[in-house]
Design a protein around this motif. Structure first.
Motif, short mmCIF file in Angstrom:
data_model
loop_
_atom_site.label_atom_id
_atom_site.label_comp_id
_atom_site.label_asym_id
_atom_site.label_seq_id
_atom_site.Cartn_x
_atom_site.Cartn_y
_atom_site.Cartn_z
N GLU A 1 15.44 -1.77 21.03
CA GLU A 1 15.62 -2.39 19.72
C GLU A 1 14.50 -3.38 19.44
O GLU A 1 13.97 -4.02 20.34
N GLU B 1 27.65 0.16 18.10
CA GLU B 1 27.46 -0.58 16.85
C GLU B 1 25.99 -0.75 16.51
O GLU B 1 25.60 -0.57 15.35
N GLU B 2 25.16 -1.08 17.50
CA GLU B 2 23.77 -1.40 17.22
C GLU B 2 22.86 -0.18 17.15
O GLU B 2 21.87 -0.18 16.43
N GLN C 1 14.10 -6.69 16.96
CA GLN C 1 14.93 -7.58 16.15
C GLN C 1 14.26 -8.94 16.02
O GLN C 1 13.68 -9.46 16.98
N ARG D 1 25.42 4.03 13.14
CA ARG D 1 25.49 2.62 13.53
C ARG D 1 26.50 1.88 12.67
O ARG D 1 26.81 2.29 11.55
N GLU E 1 22.82 -8.37 10.04
CA GLU E 1 22.14 -7.91 11.24
C GLU E 1 21.14 -6.82 10.86
O GLU E 1 21.51 -5.82 10.25
N LEU F 1 26.31 -1.90 12.05
CA LEU F 1 25.74 -3.23 12.21
C LEU F 1 26.60 -4.28 11.52
O LEU F 1 27.25 -4.01 10.50
#
Length: 203
Positions: A68, A103-104, A70, A142, A148, A144
């Motif tokens: 990821e 989720e991510e 971020q 996903r 986010e 998020l």
């Protein structure tokens, strides 16, 4: 120099005399303790009480890793990391790892393995981050959290190793998890793989 690993640690232990809460936010709990040092003097210790977190090393079938990118506000820059997240109150860490990965990144994993717990800021935080491995990935949607923003990518271990050697990969949990991955792949540090159902059930 004496090897004290097998001797009592009483001569190093500090005794808490008083505890004060400095900040109680939606996420962090900051405290200041007054302690008695082993020599008899007193001192203060300021630290963060953290609920704990997980980091997930997710292995694709072609051996690449799910990563990821971020933005991290305290550093003011975009960071490259393994998927990770905070453990919710009462949530088993394995269930948190499964949830955060889905989720991510959208990925569901058929098999999971717990590696170890790392303490990334022992001088000023109680935070422990559990390192989990996941394989048998299946892509999905996903979910998020609001606010986010995360880019998901797949990278080879050699590329991450190169970035670490050049000082471009600096996230502590990602560096430690990368080391665990390399140790496992070399046969030095084994992993106990379990079906996702067992992890969700806490077995």
């Amino acid at each position: 120099m004496t090897d004290r690993r097998l001797e009592p640690d009483d001569h190093l232990v500090e005794t808490t005399l008083e505890r004060q809460q400095l900040v109680r936010g939606s996420f962090l709990d900051v405290r200041r303790d007054t302690v008695r040092l082993p020599g008899g003097e007193t001192a203060t210790r300021e630290y963060i009480v953290h609920p704990g977190a997980v980091v997930v090393v997710a292995l694709l079938d072609d051996a690449r890793l799910v990563m990821e990118r971020q933005y991290r506000h305290p550093l003011g820059r975009v960071m490259l990391e393994f998927p990770a997240g905070k453990i919710d109150p009462g949530e088993p860490s394995g269930r948190c790892a499964v949830r955060e990965l889905a989720e991510e990144t959208g990925y569901q994993a058929a098999e999971w393995a717990f590696a170890a717990t790392m303490h990334n800021a022992i001088a000023y935080s109680t935070e422990g981050i559990e390192i989990w491995f996941a394989r048998g990935l299946e892509a999905g949607e996903r979910q998020l959290d609001r606010g986010e923003f995360i880019d998901v990518c797949a990278m080879e271990e050699a590329e991450l190793d190169r970035l670490a050697a050049q000082g471009e990969l600096t996230d502590a949990k990602t560096l430690v998890a990368l080391m665990w991955l390399q140790k496992w792949r070399s046969g030095a540090w084994p992993l106990d793989w379990r079906p996702v159902g067992d992890v969700l059930a806490g077995r």
